[in-house]
Design an enzyme around this catalytic site. Structure first.
Site, PDB file in Angstrom:
ATOM      1  N   HIS A  33       1.014  -1.172   0.082  1.00  0.00           N
ATOM      2  CA  HIS A  33      -0.187   0.094  -0.067  1.00  0.00           C
ATOM      3  C   HIS A  33       0.728   1.135   0.098  1.00  0.00           C
ATOM      4  O   HIS A  33       2.223   1.074   0.109  1.00  0.00           O
ATOM      5  CB  HIS A  33      -0.916  -0.105   1.473  1.00  0.00           C
ATOM      6  N   ASP A  48       5.648   4.694   5.057  1.00  0.00           N
ATOM      7  CA  ASP A  48       6.426   3.549   5.451  1.00  0.00           C
ATOM      8  C   ASP A  48       6.724   2.248   4.851  1.00  0.00           C
ATOM      9  O   ASP A  48       7.303   1.245   5.304  1.00  0.00           O
ATOM     10  CB  ASP A  48       6.083   3.210   7.125  1.00  0.00           C
ATOM     11  N   HIS A  77      -7.492  -2.033   5.419  1.00  0.00           N
ATOM     12  CA  HIS A  77      -6.435  -1.202   6.082  1.00  0.00           C
ATOM     13  C   HIS A  77      -7.096   0.198   6.011  1.00  0.00           C
ATOM     14  O   HIS A  77      -6.432   1.118   5.150  1.00  0.00           O
ATOM     15  CB  HIS A  77      -5.117  -1.131   5.499  1.00  0.00           C
TER      16      HIS A  77
END
Ligand SMILES: [Zn+2]
Length: 269
Positions: free
Chosen positions: A64, A68, A145
């Site tokens: 995704h 990070d 998510h």
């Protein structure tokens, strides 16, 4: 470690920002003669080069577009376009819908859009997406998510050995299905947050999937790795390892029956 093992090397597992000696999420998956950089969190490109280079990679897979997990695509672009990296063709890049425009949105400094496609051969993921990279099969499932496009990954080699990786997500049926009976499951344990797994949830997801071995990764700043391992082991019902940077986890044998299996012991660098 057997040379033909399917293996995953932890380049970094920190969240949500890199720490000294621990980049953000990044892994190198190797097997079947192929090398795949899985997630490109901040700092992972530097660690990647302890093992291989951008010129030798066969593909990049991005779960995704949070920084990070993807920020080092920006510097990889500069490496591929403007440095000493030589490739015959753009580097295959699998990622969420819109990934090319997201990269270009950051890179473009003038009136012309930066030619992302000259560095990367972009293929957008969808639920159930499959790709062949060398002799490896990469299968992606859409996972939960926080409502943004996010994917989990299962890598299978020609011997039928499987490694599953959650990306970032909360427990969901798609993840359990994808990780079903895999020899090794690398699951995030960021914490008890929406869109994520807590450590006990990671253990439960692994148990439900019948995973052979569980590695917890992406452990949030509120939990010590040793605590996350202990909590995940409590719900998994077996030993759990932590994705410390530099660790290599190898699967040398295919499980003969669903459920608990005996992948090779993990080795450290
Ligand atoms: Zn993350």
């Amino acid at each position: 470690m057997a040379d033909d093992a399917l293996r995953i090397t932890v380049l970094g597992s920190a969240t949500p920002y890199p720490r000294p000696g621990n980049p953000c999420s990044g892994y190198l998956v190797e097997g079947g003669g192929a090398r795949v950089w899985v997630d490109a969190g901040s700092g992972s490109l530097g660690e990647l080069q302890r093992h291989t280079g951008l010129g030798e990679l066969d593909a990049v897979w991005i779960s995704h577009l949070h920084a990070d997990h993807s920020a080092d695509l920006l510097t990889a672009y500069y490496g591929l376009r403007h440095a000493d990296i030589r490739r015959d063709a753009p580097l295959p890049l699998y990622g969420p819908p819109g990934i090319a425009d997201r990269i270009a949105g950051f890179l473009t400094n003038g009136p012309l859009r930066s030619p992302v496609e000259e560095a990367f051969a972009v293929e957008e993921l969808h639920d159930g997406h499959e790709a062949r990279v060398g002799a490896l099969t990469l299968r992606s499932r859409s996972v939960e998510h926080g409502g943004l496009p996010a994917f989990a990954l299962r890598v299978e080699d020609p011997e039928g050995r499987r490694i599953a990786y959650s990306g970032d997500c909360e427990p969901c049926p798609a993840l359990t299905e994808l990780a079903r009976d895999c020899e090794l499951f690398v699951c995030e344990a960021d914490g008890d947050l929406p869109g994520h797994h807590s450590a006990p949830q990671a253990g439960r997801s692994a148990a439900e999937a019948g995973a052979g071995r569980l590695v917890v990764t992406h452990v949030g700043p509120g939990t010590a790795p040793a605590q996350a391992v202990e909590e995940a082991a409590g719900t998994f019902g077996d030993e759990v390892a932590y994705a410390a940077p530099g660790r290599v986890f190898a699967v040398t044998r295919r499980s003969r029956t669903p459920g608990r299996t005996t992948p090779s012991p993990a080795s450290s660098r």
